[in-house]
Design an enzyme around this catalytic site. Structure first.
Site, PDB file in Angstrom:
ATOM      1  N   CYS A   1     -19.031   5.858  21.970  1.00  0.00           N
ATOM      2  CA  CYS A   1     -20.009   5.517  23.007  1.00  0.00           C
ATOM      3  C   CYS A   1     -21.374   5.914  22.476  1.00  0.00           C
ATOM      4  O   CYS A   1     -21.490   6.574  21.454  1.00  0.00           O
ATOM      5  CB  CYS A   1     -19.735   6.301  24.288  1.00  0.00           C
ATOM      6  SG  CYS A   1     -18.069   6.082  24.919  1.00  0.00           S
ATOM      7  N   ARG A  16     -22.590   0.483  19.913  1.00  0.00           N
ATOM      8  CA  ARG A  16     -21.571   1.542  19.984  1.00  0.00           C
ATOM      9  C   ARG A  16     -20.587   1.317  21.132  1.00  0.00           C
ATOM     10  O   ARG A  16     -19.665   2.106  21.323  1.00  0.00           O
ATOM     11  CB  ARG A  16     -22.248   2.912  20.153  1.00  0.00           C
ATOM     12  CG  ARG A  16     -23.096   3.313  18.960  1.00  0.00           C
ATOM     13  CD  ARG A  16     -23.687   4.678  19.161  1.00  0.00           C
ATOM     14  NE  ARG A  16     -22.688   5.713  19.135  1.00  0.00           N
ATOM     15  CZ  ARG A  16     -22.249   6.314  18.039  1.00  0.00           C
ATOM     16  NH1 ARG A  16     -22.734   5.969  16.867  1.00  0.00           N
ATOM     17  NH2 ARG A  16     -21.333   7.252  18.111  1.00  0.00           N
ATOM     18  N   TRP A  73     -17.848   2.756  25.451  1.00  0.00           N
ATOM     19  CA  TRP A  73     -16.726   2.036  24.847  1.00  0.00           C
ATOM     20  C   TRP A  73     -15.495   2.758  25.367  1.00  0.00           C
ATOM     21  O   TRP A  73     -15.200   3.877  24.967  1.00  0.00           O
ATOM     22  CB  TRP A  73     -16.827   2.089  23.318  1.00  0.00           C
ATOM     23  CG  TRP A  73     -15.773   1.273  22.667  1.00  0.00           C
ATOM     24  CD1 TRP A  73     -15.731  -0.081  22.580  1.00  0.00           C
ATOM     25  CD2 TRP A  73     -14.601   1.763  22.022  1.00  0.00           C
ATOM     26  NE1 TRP A  73     -14.598  -0.465  21.930  1.00  0.00           N
ATOM     27  CE2 TRP A  73     -13.881   0.630  21.565  1.00  0.00           C
ATOM     28  CE3 TRP A  73     -14.082   3.023  21.775  1.00  0.00           C
ATOM     29  CZ2 TRP A  73     -12.676   0.749  20.896  1.00  0.00           C
ATOM     30  CZ3 TRP A  73     -12.885   3.134  21.101  1.00  0.00           C
ATOM     31  CH2 TRP A  73     -12.193   1.991  20.674  1.00  0.00           C
ATOM     32  N   ASN A 122     -19.397  11.275  24.579  1.00  0.00           N
ATOM     33  CA  ASN A 122     -18.770  10.383  23.593  1.00  0.00           C
ATOM     34  C   ASN A 122     -17.648  11.175  22.935  1.00  0.00           C
ATOM     35  O   ASN A 122     -17.882  12.282  22.465  1.00  0.00           O
ATOM     36  CB  ASN A 122     -19.820   9.964  22.554  1.00  0.00           C
ATOM     37  CG  ASN A 122     -19.198   9.303  21.340  1.00  0.00           C
ATOM     38  OD1 ASN A 122     -18.166   8.641  21.447  1.00  0.00           O
ATOM     39  ND2 ASN A 122     -19.817   9.471  20.192  1.00  0.00           N
ATOM     40  N   GLY A 123     -16.429  10.619  22.922  1.00  0.00           N
ATOM     41  CA  GLY A 123     -15.306  11.321  22.291  1.00  0.00           C
ATOM     42  C   GLY A 123     -14.096  11.303  23.198  1.00  0.00           C
ATOM     43  O   GLY A 123     -14.031  10.535  24.165  1.00  0.00           O
ATOM     44  N   GLU A 159      -2.821  -9.609   3.412  1.00  0.00           N
ATOM     45  CA  GLU A 159      -4.080  -9.113   3.981  1.00  0.00           C
ATOM     46  C   GLU A 159      -5.207  -9.189   2.946  1.00  0.00           C
ATOM     47  O   GLU A 159      -6.321  -9.603   3.265  1.00  0.00           O
ATOM     48  CB  GLU A 159      -3.869  -7.677   4.495  1.00  0.00           C
ATOM     49  CG  GLU A 159      -5.093  -6.997   5.060  1.00  0.00           C
ATOM     50  CD  GLU A 159      -5.739  -7.716   6.237  1.00  0.00           C
ATOM     51  OE1 GLU A 159      -5.164  -8.687   6.765  1.00  0.00           O
ATOM     52  OE2 GLU A 159      -6.866  -7.324   6.601  1.00  0.00           O
ATOM     53  N   LYS A 204      -8.571 -11.440   3.444  1.00  0.00           N
ATOM     54  CA  LYS A 204      -9.922 -10.879   3.392  1.00  0.00           C
ATOM     55  C   LYS A 204     -10.775 -11.672   2.408  1.00  0.00           C
ATOM     56  O   LYS A 204     -11.921 -11.996   2.688  1.00  0.00           O
ATOM     57  CB  LYS A 204      -9.913  -9.402   2.938  1.00  0.00           C
ATOM     58  CG  LYS A 204      -9.396  -8.383   3.909  1.00  0.00           C
ATOM     59  CD  LYS A 204     -10.326  -8.044   5.052  1.00  0.00           C
ATOM     60  CE  LYS A 204     -10.036  -8.936   6.213  1.00  0.00           C
ATOM     61  NZ  LYS A 204      -9.117  -8.475   7.203  1.00  0.00           N
ATOM     62  N   GLU A 233     -11.612 -15.314   3.797  1.00  0.00           N
ATOM     63  CA  GLU A 233     -12.550 -15.443   4.918  1.00  0.00           C
ATOM     64  C   GLU A 233     -13.957 -15.002   4.553  1.00  0.00           C
ATOM     65  O   GLU A 233     -14.923 -15.498   5.096  1.00  0.00           O
ATOM     66  CB  GLU A 233     -12.045 -14.736   6.186  1.00  0.00           C
ATOM     67  CG  GLU A 233     -12.011 -13.240   6.125  1.00  0.00           C
ATOM     68  CD  GLU A 233     -11.523 -12.611   7.437  1.00  0.00           C
ATOM     69  OE1 GLU A 233     -11.832 -13.132   8.512  1.00  0.00           O
ATOM     70  OE2 GLU A 233     -10.834 -11.589   7.363  1.00  0.00           O
ATOM     71  N   HIS A 258       9.888 -17.747  -8.410  1.00  0.00           N
ATOM     72  CA  HIS A 258      10.476 -18.906  -7.721  1.00  0.00           C
ATOM     73  C   HIS A 258       9.448 -20.024  -7.526  1.00  0.00           C
ATOM     74  O   HIS A 258       9.659 -20.909  -6.707  1.00  0.00           O
ATOM     75  CB  HIS A 258      11.054 -18.467  -6.373  1.00  0.00           C
ATOM     76  CG  HIS A 258      12.160 -17.469  -6.524  1.00  0.00           C
ATOM     77  ND1 HIS A 258      13.377 -17.785  -7.066  1.00  0.00           N
ATOM     78  CD2 HIS A 258      12.200 -16.147  -6.258  1.00  0.00           C
ATOM     79  CE1 HIS A 258      14.147 -16.701  -7.106  1.00  0.00           C
ATOM     80  NE2 HIS A 258      13.440 -15.691  -6.620  1.00  0.00           N
ATOM     81  N   LYS A 284     -15.436 -13.486  16.013  1.00  0.00           N
ATOM     82  CA  LYS A 284     -14.764 -12.187  16.081  1.00  0.00           C
ATOM     83  C   LYS A 284     -13.557 -12.231  17.020  1.00  0.00           C
ATOM     84  O   LYS A 284     -12.490 -11.746  16.681  1.00  0.00           O
ATOM     85  CB  LYS A 284     -15.760 -11.104  16.527  1.00  0.00           C
ATOM     86  CG  LYS A 284     -15.185  -9.705  16.530  1.00  0.00           C
ATOM     87  CD  LYS A 284     -14.835  -9.244  15.120  1.00  0.00           C
ATOM     88  CE  LYS A 284     -14.107  -7.924  15.098  1.00  0.00           C
ATOM     89  NZ  LYS A 284     -13.356  -7.740  13.820  1.00  0.00           N
TER      90      LYS A 284
HETATM   91  O1  M6R Z   1      -8.667  -9.454  17.965  1.00  0.00           O
HETATM   92  P1  M6R Z   1      -7.354  -9.757  17.282  1.00  0.00           P
HETATM   93  O2  M6R Z   1      -6.842  -8.603  16.488  1.00  0.00           O
HETATM   94  O3  M6R Z   1      -6.323 -10.298  18.208  1.00  0.00           O
HETATM   95  O4  M6R Z   1      -7.714 -10.914  16.243  1.00  0.00           O
HETATM   96  C1  M6R Z   1      -6.726 -11.515  15.477  1.00  0.00           C
HETATM   97  C2  M6R Z   1      -7.312 -12.309  14.348  1.00  0.00           C
HETATM   98  O5  M6R Z   1      -8.144 -13.318  14.837  1.00  0.00           O
HETATM   99  C3  M6R Z   1      -8.109 -11.427  13.380  1.00  0.00           C
HETATM  100  O6  M6R Z   1      -7.338 -10.387  12.874  1.00  0.00           O
HETATM  101  C4  M6R Z   1      -8.641 -12.263  12.193  1.00  0.00           C
HETATM  102  O7  M6R Z   1      -7.587 -12.693  11.404  1.00  0.00           O
HETATM  103  C5  M6R Z   1      -9.656 -11.445  11.379  1.00  0.00           C
HETATM  104  N1  M6R Z   1     -10.885 -12.175  11.239  1.00  0.00           N
HETATM  105  C6  M6R Z   1      -9.191 -11.126  10.010  1.00  0.00           C
HETATM  106  O8  M6R Z   1     -10.118 -10.363   9.314  1.00  0.00           O
END
Ligand code: M6R
Length: 607
Positions: free
Chosen positions: A2, A27, A74, A100-101, A480, A484, A487, A503, A602
């Protein structure tokens, strides 16, 4: 996480506080609130949702008063409602607090304060602080807060006002940031520098367990035992925009570096007495004990955390576990029954695919649980119980700290389920919990690989394709790492189980083709080495993630990135760090928009 801002001075407090809140809303923005002391009375305004709601309210009823506190929330304990918004005022309106905490012993304190006649108006852990301070107040604000914080466990940065001392503002911290800003005839308290930058550039960051007493004329800092401390004044030279990122060029890099803290906040308080402890979970242990099957549903990075958890649930809890992409879940006619635990993993709590999937699971009779980072978001409201990751707001579109904290929570849950189902004894659980408790330190050490990773990133930024490979607990990290890179840099990348290379995908390998191989200690180490040899023998470029001093990996690899050795169970949280950093630095080298990659958002709130 927060945001706190406080003002004491000759002029009106509200404008300085509102300005500070506007610079702190990264925050958290679940709610915002302000308190000022005006002619011997606290005047409080607080509103759920974004800061604009509070600003509209203040426009309608402006506040006078020359001392005050503001807070942007938050949510952790208690949903993002008006009632739970800060500031919180004590029972007899003698004390106002922002926090905050997380206060871990809030339940015990609440019971004690109730017995002393205090009634609680919110579900927050913060309200106990307000009542506690009032209960202990004997006239000296600094001394009262000093004695009160000795009773608090967990993490806190607090700002406190006393009705009987309109010239005083008190701040104190433990494991959450707080600074004092030194102005001309006015002084400030804040969670971090952006909040006070237009007001002053002279700040002193409080150390753990230090307290500050601010008056218009000066600042007094004392240690936990009351010994005076000289303020260590820093002159801020950077501007507001970079301060919001705490000096990091991008939120993503800040969030990668926040992982040790995020993991500590997520794990702390949940490993009591060798039993994973989830005080907030609304599902009774007896119900969890009855389940015969787990289905994890999620999207993107969260689904990769689910894949790591599958190994843990099956190994530690001996419960069959399936991971289904949320976008596929509803359309696959899933076999779900009353003996199924359906787990939705989500950072935002708003991903439409995941929301629809978990609703479907619930409709089919499953017991439903969410692992989520945002309190009060839609998915926690749609399930039987939620375990929160305490990662703090994740702003960069690429998920980093949410991922590692999701793995931590899911692995704690796997240990808990294992114990409930009789698959794990307390003795067997103990080293697993210890490994989880130590993971923040290992992640902190792993971050030291950054300079080496940056050099590798610059060298391979021109590659057209990348392969990522891993096995067992680190197999999902291959997905993963590839996600990364895709994207952020828009380079094509694929993740594969290393054993699958022969394979088919091995045909891609030539002397221009980089493969990132995760080859840390574990049950599959030898197998992984064999798979890497198959690549090396065909001239492929191996960029390996290994434990310190591993000569066998070094012999096969063009580049080695070292991370601390940990038990295999927790290693994905550690090996994720170089994967995140590699994608980040390649994207920076290619001048990509790191925090907002093209075509993405996001929170994906459409199906
Ligand atoms: O908010 P969420 O964790 O549900 O989001 C899921 C995905 O949209 C999210 O993890 C997305 O793959 C990210 N941009 C990956 O870095």
């Amino acid at each position: 996480m927060c945001g706190i801002i406080g003002y004491v001075g000759p002029g009106p407090a509200a404008p300085a506080i509102v300005g500070g809140l506007q610079r702190l809303d990264y925050r958290g923005y679940d709610s915002a609130g302000i308190v000022v002391l005006d002619r011997g009375r606290f005047r409080v305004e607080k509103m759920p949702g974004k800061l604009e709601n509070l600003l509209a309210r203040l426009k309608a009823s402006p506040l006078a008063g020359t001392v005050g506190l503001g807070h942007t929330r938050w949510a952790t304990h208690g949903g993002p409602t008006q009632r739970n918004a800060h500031p919180h005022v004590s029972g007899n309106a003698r004390v106002a607090v922002v926090h905050n905490g997380i206060i871990e012993n809030h339940e015990a304190l609440r019971r004690r304060l109730r017995a002393r006649g205090y009634a609680f108006r919110s579900e927050t852990d913060t309200e106990v602080i307000a009542h506690l301070i009032e209960d202990m107040h004997r006239g000296n604000p600094l001394e009262t807060v000093r004695r009160a914080i000795a009773k608090l466990e967990g993490s806190f940065a607090i700002g406190v006002l006393f009705r009987d001392r309109p010239d005083v503002l008190i701040g104190a911290r433990l494991n959450s940031p707080l600074l004092v800003g030194f102005g001309e005839g006015a002084n400030f308290l804040a969670s971090d520098a952006p909040a006070v930058l237009p007001l002053t550039r002279r700040v002193a960051y409080l150390e753990d367990r230090e307290l500050a007493e601010l008056t218009p004329g000066g600042v007094r800092i004392v240690a936990a035992d009351g010994t005076p401390r000289e303020p260590r004044i820093t002159h801020i030279t950077w501007d507001y925009a970079s301060a919001a990122r705490e000096g990091y060029p991008h939120f993503m890099l800040k969030e990668i570096h926040e992982q040790p803290r995020a993991l500590r906040d997520t794990i702390r308080g949940r490993t009591d007495h060798s039993i994973p402890h989830f005080p907030e979970l609304e599902i009774e242990p007896a119900k969890l004990k009855r389940i015969r099957r787990v289905v994890i549903t999620a999207c993107g990075t969260a689904a990769h955390a689910g894949l790591v958890a599958k190994y843990a649930f099956e190994e530690l809890a001996r419960v069959p576990t399936e991971v289904v992409l949320a976008s596929e879940f509803r359309y696959g006619d899933p076999v779900i029954g009353r003996d199924t635990l359906a787990v939705a993993v989500t950072q935002s709590g708003e991903t439409m695919d995941t929301l629809c999937a978990i609703r479907e699971a619930r409709a089919r009779g499953a017991l439903t649980l969410a692992v989520c980072n945002v309190v009060g978001s839609s998915i926690p409201r749609a399930v039987d119980g939620t375990l929160y990751t305490h990662a703090g707001p994740e702003i960069g579109v690429a998920s980093t700290k949410a991922y590692t904290t999701q793995i931590a929570v899911l692995e704690l849950l796997a240990v808990r389920l294992g114990m409930l189902r009789g698959a794990l004894t307390r003795e067997a659980a103990r080293p697993l919990l210890r490994a989880l408790e130590r993971v923040p330190d290992a992640v902190e050490k792993a971050l030291r690989c950054e300079a080496g990773v940056r050099t590798i990133a610059r060298r391979y930024r021109g590659a057209r394709n990348f392969m990522y490979i891993g096995r067992r607990y680190n197999f999902p990290n291959a997905y993963e790492g590839a996600l990364k890179l895709k994207e952020l840099s828009y380079i094509h990348a694929e993740g594969y189980g290393a054993g699958e290379m022969k394979h088919g995908p091995l045909a891609l390998v030539d002397n221009t083709f980089p493969t990132v191989a995760i080859a840390t200690a574990g049950r599959v180490y030898e197998k992984m080495l064999s798979n890497m040899k198959e690549i090396e023998a065909r001239g492929g470029i191996l960029i390996s993630i290994a434990n310190p001093g591993d000569a066998r990996v070094r012999e096969l690899s063009r580049h080695v990135i070292e991370v601390p050795e940990t038990p295999e169970l927790v290693s994905p949280m550690v090996t994720a760090v170089p994967l995140q950093l590699l994608a980040y630095h390649i994207a920076v080298a290619l001048r990509r928009d790191v925090d907002k990659p093209r075509n993405l958002a996001k929170a994906v709130t459409v199906e």
